[in-house]
Design an enzyme around this catalytic site. Structure first.
Site, PDB file in Angstrom:
ATOM      1  N   VAL A 159     -14.788 -16.895 -10.026  1.00  0.00           N
ATOM      2  CA  VAL A 159     -13.879 -16.059  -9.238  1.00  0.00           C
ATOM      3  C   VAL A 159     -14.744 -15.261  -8.270  1.00  0.00           C
ATOM      4  CG1 VAL A 159     -12.031 -15.871 -10.949  1.00  0.00           C
ATOM      5  CG2 VAL A 159     -13.887 -14.209 -10.974  1.00  0.00           C
ATOM      6  N   SER A 160     -14.171 -14.842  -7.175  1.00  0.00           N
ATOM      7  CA  SER A 160     -14.918 -14.085  -6.177  1.00  0.00           C
ATOM      8  C   SER A 160     -15.230 -12.688  -6.695  1.00  0.00           C
ATOM      9  CB  SER A 160     -14.134 -13.990  -4.869  1.00  0.00           C
ATOM     10  OG  SER A 160     -14.012 -15.263  -4.305  1.00  0.00           O
ATOM     11  N   ARG A 161     -16.379 -12.192  -6.310  1.00  0.00           N
ATOM     12  CA  ARG A 161     -16.838 -10.874  -6.743  1.00  0.00           C
ATOM     13  C   ARG A 161     -15.898  -9.805  -6.225  1.00  0.00           C
ATOM     14  NH1 ARG A 161     -21.880 -10.963  -4.810  1.00  0.00           N
ATOM     15  NH2 ARG A 161     -22.644 -11.898  -6.713  1.00  0.00           N
TER      16      ARG A 161
END
Length: 189
Positions: free
Chosen positions: A8-10
């Site tokens: 998942v994106s930070r």
């Protein structure tokens, strides 16, 4: 062995749970989880996942965009997987490089990426040629102006300072000052 990779994106509010569930349902015995942007080249967990692959293993992702954001990075990552003697499978896009159609799909993607790189190179070379024709100077800007170069030459000829002292005075490297002096001597010959 099936090895899963979930990302998942930070700082995003995405939930990694659905990816983990899908990978577990696909038979992944180990799942590497990461919170990082798809554009990051230094994704540690992805590197660990690829490093853990043995010949015959398959790296599985829920969706292709979880592995990479760009085609170039995707192909680079797939080369690493292939070098390990492993395969790749994306659950959502139904891409599986352990099958003939899956390998064909990846080869087609590779051909498009190669075409894209060639087109970018062609446009870049054309732009550079156009800039040169227009009289633009390409490359880094000189660290010294013409007046500063002349002043360095005058100072050295008058015996007022060493190249190291002048470099410090003009805030450049000693080799830059030496290059100015060398060029001056060549022109004087």
């Amino acid at each position: 062995m099936e090895v899963g990779y979930a990302r998942v994106s930070r700082g995003d509010t995405q939930d990694i749970g659905p990816q983990i569930s899908a990978l577990a349902a696909a038979g992944c015995t180990s799942i590497y989880r990461e919170e990082a942007s798809g554009g990051d080249t230094g994704r540690r967990e992805l590197a660990r996942a690829i490093g853990s692959l043995s010949p015959g293993d398959v790296l599985v992702v829920w969706k292709l965009d979880r592995l990479s954001r760009s085609l170039r990075d995707l192909l680079f990552t797939l080369e690493g997987i292939t070098a390990a003697g492993a395969g790749f499978r994306s659950l959502t896009e139904a891409i599986d490089t352990t099958t003939a159609p899956g390998r064909l799909m990846m080869q087609m993607l590779g051909a498009f990426a190669e075409f894209e790189r060639a087109m970018i190179r062609e446009r870049t070379m054309s732009g550079l040629a156009h800039a040169r024709k227009a009289g633009r100077r390409l490359g880094r800007r000189p660290s010294l102006t013409g007046q500063q170069r002349a002043e360095i030459i005058a100072q050295v000829e008058a015996g007022n300072g060493s190249p190291a002292q002048l470099a410090s005075l003009f805030r450049v490297s000693r080799s830059t000052v030496q290059r100015v002096l060398r060029d001056h001597r060549k022109r004087a010959e």
